[in-house]
Design a protein around this motif. Structure first.
Motif: not given
Length: 740
Positions: A422, A435, A437, A442, A444, A449
């Motif tokens: 991040v 990324f 999802h 997104r 994390e 990520y």
């Protein structure tokens, strides 16, 4: 109108599959057996289909979460089969069709010459004119026939977790998961069938439902729960009949979602090996007319020599399928600056003197671990751009890499390609759909990520990174780490999170294949916080695997001894991290941790005495004298698979008909840390420990201590007893075995 069932046997001179099919039944594997064991033909009223499929809302033809008697799988009928041979292997393809569901299933099996193992996979094609929604497809489904009373069978299963990988347990099959509950149902079924026969003989109408039930009993099911394929349950397991010695071992080959299930039916035990499922992995995929889906693969090996024999066959299979690489012949010694050393905080000033000392003890590869890109002192959230830190390396990373090369070693470096921190400056330069999802958010986790390796921008960035490090800086070794998990997966460009997970897993493998294709001279180490992704689909591409992040050398013995259940001995990257506060016996102990596989050396060599460094160099010289044997050795466990707190841990490596090796670690109080440190023994003199060793590979004629403790080892072949000196503190021995 039904016809007589057809039967054929296929395999090689080591393994046989008995396959049955007919007009009114799905094709099924009656048994997978050693080739010399007689077949045991049995008539099944509703056999276990070769392929278990759930689709278009049709699930089980029974109750419970059982991958047995699946409605679509039961509807499959034999169409044809084809056999080919060449290049040291044989292939069988069986084509089946379901007219009702409009699909074609092709099950493909492969055996390698001289190996008692078979690999299976399935390809599904939608031959109908409307979409087909798949919610599970097995890679292989078979009956389990070990002979004898199933009440005496043992089941071997394993679990892993961070710093405690490859913990294996052997227990009686009927003691816990698969208790015997079928007797009453068998009696009731027998009464119903007898009544039906009597009624038919007297001309009465027979109710076919009275004897139609075939599935009762328990199941033993294990599956992955995220993208860390071996982060808890392991995709390998085994069944053993300790009386006859018959054994079957299996592995599911997936770097993401997988499942295996051992279950009982009225007509016997079945085994299913599978990739993602709807229930366990939130998986489904929709096939348009003409669309297809290919499963992951699963492998079964068999033997008449108990667990060690079955694992020997699986080891032979692994050597047939692993990517060919000179590393697996040479087994070079690797030094890595992370464990119990820099711990992610490298600098030029620290690296240069450590590089020089590593070269002096005989290291051949030197790997710079995490942090080399970080400018601000926190390596964890700054990953992802992969540009060298000028703060850490004022003269550039090339200065350090050149110093590695100038000292006669090949340079290596750490990457975590599937994430971006991040705090990385590269985050804002990637498009949002690069990324992973879920639900528009997104993913994390732990300040990272997660990247979608299906995306061209991600692939381009990673390829440019690797090519620069190899072509411009001369890197010849990559430690590829993976410290995250994706949960159930991504729903971007995928019909389900489970399918998204499968696709990104396959995308990673495709990327890795590309790296190895462009740079065949480079050695790849795979890592995932240790061995949290140590499945064979990943391992077949890697030259070595980090077996753990365990920092206690005493506990690492268990991991070193157990890891060959999951991977080849020459792939076991076992940390050997001596340090200045260790005694000579402790240094020997931690070095033996590494010497039974690949010694993955670390430690502050710059802080050690000349005597300590000489001891490490001596250990590596011994390793170099035996590593050609390690590269072809077959593991065995003459005292059984080790328990986590065992006082004695033993691993054998059979190198040839005449020679082998035995590692013995003695851990007073099971290696437990009581807070007083490693030298907390009372000093009391105890009697020597007598270890009873069993199994064919334990029938060696003599032993010789190659490296380790100073005490005398005695071997009594007649009683199969190894006597080792008493120990108040941890001590280890590496023995050479001679067979006559």
């Amino acid at each position: 109108m039904s016809t007589t069932n057809q039967r054929f046997t296929w395999g090689n001179d080591r393994i046989a599959l008995d396959i049955v099919y007919g007009d009114d039944i799905p094709p099924y594997i009656e048994s997978v057996r050693p080739a010399g064991v007689p077949a045991e033909p049995t008539a099944f009223t509703q056999p276990q289909s070769i392929v278990q499929i759930s689709a278009n809302g049709a699930m089980q033809g029974n109750f419970g979460s059982r991958y047995s008697e699946m409605i679509v799988g039961n509807d499959l009928r034999y169409a044809s089969h084809d056999e080919t041979a060449g290049d040291g292997k044989r292939t069988l393809s069986i084509t089946m069709r379901s007219e009702r569901y409009g699909l074609r299933a092709v099950a493909t099996f492969v055996v390698y010459d001289g190996v008692a193992a078979v690999t299976g996979s399935v390809n599904i094609v939608n031959e109908g004119d409307r979409p087909l929604r798949l919610t599970s497809v097995s890679s292989m489904s078979t009956y389990v026939r070990l002979g004898g009373d199933d009440g005496r069978w043992d089941v071997v299963t394993g679990i892993s977790d961070w710093t405690s990988e490859n913990r294996w347990r052997r227990e009686r099959l009927r003691d816990y998961d698969l208790v015997s509950v079928l007797d009453i149902h068998r009696r009731n079924k027998a009464r119903a069938e007898a009544a039906a026969r009597a009624a038919a003989a007297s001309g009465e109408k027979v109710d076919s439902r009275s004897s139609s039930v075939t599935s009762f009993g328990n199941t033993l099911t294990r599956s992955s729960v995220s993208s860390r394929s071996t982060a808890h349950d392991l995709p390998q397991a085994a069944l053993v009949d300790p009386v006859s010695g018959r054994a079957m071992i299996w592995q599911v080959e997936s770097n993401g979602p997988w499942l295996w299930q051992l279950g009982e039916r009225m007509d016997g035990f079945y085994l299913v090996l599978s990739g993602p499922t709807d229930v366990e992995h939130h998986w489904h995929v929709d096939l348009p007319a003409g669309g297809s889906f290919a499963t992951i693969t699963g492998t079964i090996a068999v033997s008449e020599r108990e667990l060690d024999g079955a694992l020997a066959e699986l080891t032979a299979y692994r050597r047939h399928t692993v990517r060919r690489h000179v590393d697996h012949e040479d087994l070079p010694v690797v030094f890595n600056d992370y464990m119990n050393t820099f711990m992610g905080n490298p600098t030029t000033a620290k690296e240069l003197p450590l590089i020089e000392e590593a070269a002096k003890i005989g290291v051949e590869y030197y790997c710079i671990d995490c942090g080399w890109y970080d400018e601000h002192g926190d390596w964890w959230p700054s990953v992802g751009e992969w540009k060298e830190s000028r703060t850490r390396f004022p003269g550039g990373l090339a200065e350090v890499i050149d110093h590695i090369r100038d000292n006669g070693m090949k340079p290596g470096i750490w990457l975590e390609p599937e994430v971006i921190g991040v705090g990385s400056p590269y985050v804002s330069r990637l498009p949002e759909d690069a990324f992973l999802h879920t639900g528009g958010y997104r993913l994390e986790t732990h300040l990272r990520y997660l990247l979608d390796l299906r995306h061209p921008a991600v692939r381009r960035h990673l390829d440019e990174t690797v090519d620069h490090l190899v072509d411009d800086l001369g890197v010849r070794y990559f430690k590829l780490d993976y410290n995250v998990n994706t949960g159930a997966g991504t729903d971007i460009d995928a019909p389900s999170r489970g399918e998204g997970q499968l696709e990104i897993d396959r995308a990673y493998l495709s990327w890795l294949d590309g790296v190895e294709g462009r740079h065949p001279e480079v050695t790849i180490e795979t890592c995932s916080s240790g061995a949290m992704r140590a499945d064979w689909e990943t391992l077949k591409r890697a030259q070595l695997q980090s077996t753990s992040d365990q920092q206690d050398y005493r506990l690492y013995a268990n991991i070193s001894a157990s890891s060959p259940m999951s991977m080849l001995p020459e792939q076991c990257g076992n940390w050997a991290y001596p340090n200045a506060d260790m005694t000579i016996d402790e240094i020997r102990y931690t070095m033996i941790n590494g010497m039974v596989g690949r010694p993955y050396v670390s430690g502050y060599l710059t802080r050690m005495s000349e005597g300590q460094r000489a001891e490490i160099a001596s250990a590596l010289n011994v390793y170099k004298s035996i590593r050609s044997d390690i590269s072809k050795a077959v593991p065995f466990w003459p005292a059984g698979l080790p328990g986590w707190r065992d006082d004695a841990v033993i691993l054998g490596l059979r190198a040839s008909a005449a020679r082998g090796y035995l590692a013995v670690w003695l851990r007073p109080e099971g290696g437990a840390d009581d807070g007083a440190g490693a030298d907390s023994g009372t000093g009391a003199v105890a009697a020597p420990m007598s270890l009873n060793l069993t199994g064919a590979d334990a029938d060696f004629s003599s032993t010789k201590v190659l490296y380790g403790g100073d005490g005398e080892i005695r071997w009594d072949r007649a009683s199969h007893t190894l006597t080792v000196p008493s120990a108040a503190a941890p001590v280890a021995y590496l023995l050479e075995l001679t067979y006559e």
